[in-house]
Design a protein around this motif. Structure first.
Motif: not given
Length: 223
Positions: A54-55, A60-63, A68-71, A115-119
């Motif tokens: 969610w953060r 960074d906006g929708p991606s 995918s990981w939020f769902l 989520l932490a290390h990918s653009a």
């Protein structure tokens, strides 16, 4: 005061929902064979993955990566709530659910790392429609035409003066003997007496038997 009460109500609702979801995830993990502190670590892992996705969406906006990981985390949380509502026998958990619960730590670690290390691949915003160019006003167009320099007109080359046509050389009148002039006058008088008209040059030339230019010279002296 109204704003403070509304914020407090939201916090209370969040605490209640979080506590219930936390308890359901703990009960499901314990039923799947994860006893002790491990059963308490599962709800923390699910909630942390949900918050991290969610953060990422907010910052960074929708991606596709964040969604995918939020769902995935949301399905894990809702699945535990539904499974512990009496639809699943917690005393006899199926093998596929035990496998899924046992594999969750690796899945959550991979999701959190990405989520932490990918653009990620942010969904581009649709381009705004281009505004049509305003049509120039007729007065402005006329002013531009007046201000533009007049096209240069190539000068037409002057035609050369016509060459003077040489006049034919003047042929001097041939000298006519006086005796021939007297004879010609007699012939002319005879012709006038018989016909009543003056003799012409061709008839005079035929009667005298002389060339044309000599006949013209004689006729000129008879006039």
């Amino acid at each position: 005061m109204a704003a403070r009460l509304r914020i407090d109500a939201v916090l209370v609702q969040a605490v209640i929902a979080g506590a219930l979801s936390f308890a359901h995830l703990h009960d499901l993990a314990a039923a799947a064979g994860q006893d002790g502190w491990k059963a308490w670590a599962y709800p923390v892992s699910v909630d942390l993955l949900l918050v991290a996705a969610w953060r990422r969406l907010r910052s960074d906006g929708p991606s596709r990566l964040a969604w995918s990981w939020f769902l995935i985390a949301l399905v894990a949380s809702l699945g535990a709530n539904v499974a512990t509502a009496g639809l699943l026998d917690l005393g006899d958990v199926p093998a596929w659910l035990r496998i899924l619960v046992a594999a969750w730590p690796a899945i959550a670690f991979m999701g959190g790392t990405l989520l932490a290390h990918s653009a990620g691949d942010r969904v581009p915003d649709p381009p705004a429609p281009a505004a049509p160019d305003p049509e120039p006003e007729p007065a402005a167009e006329q002013a531009e035409l007046d201000a533009s320099p007049a096209p240069e007109v190539e000068a037409t080359p002057a035609l050369p003066a016509p060459e003077p046509v040489p006049s034919p050389p003047t042929v001097p009148a041939p000298a006519v003997p006086a005796a021939l002039v007297d004879h010609a006058r007699k012939v002319a008088d005879d012709h006038h007496a018989r016909t009543g008209t003056r003799i012409d040059t061709d008839t005079l030339r035929a009667r005298l038997g002389v060339p044309p230019h000599l006949a013209d010279a004689i006729a000129a002296q008879l006039t």
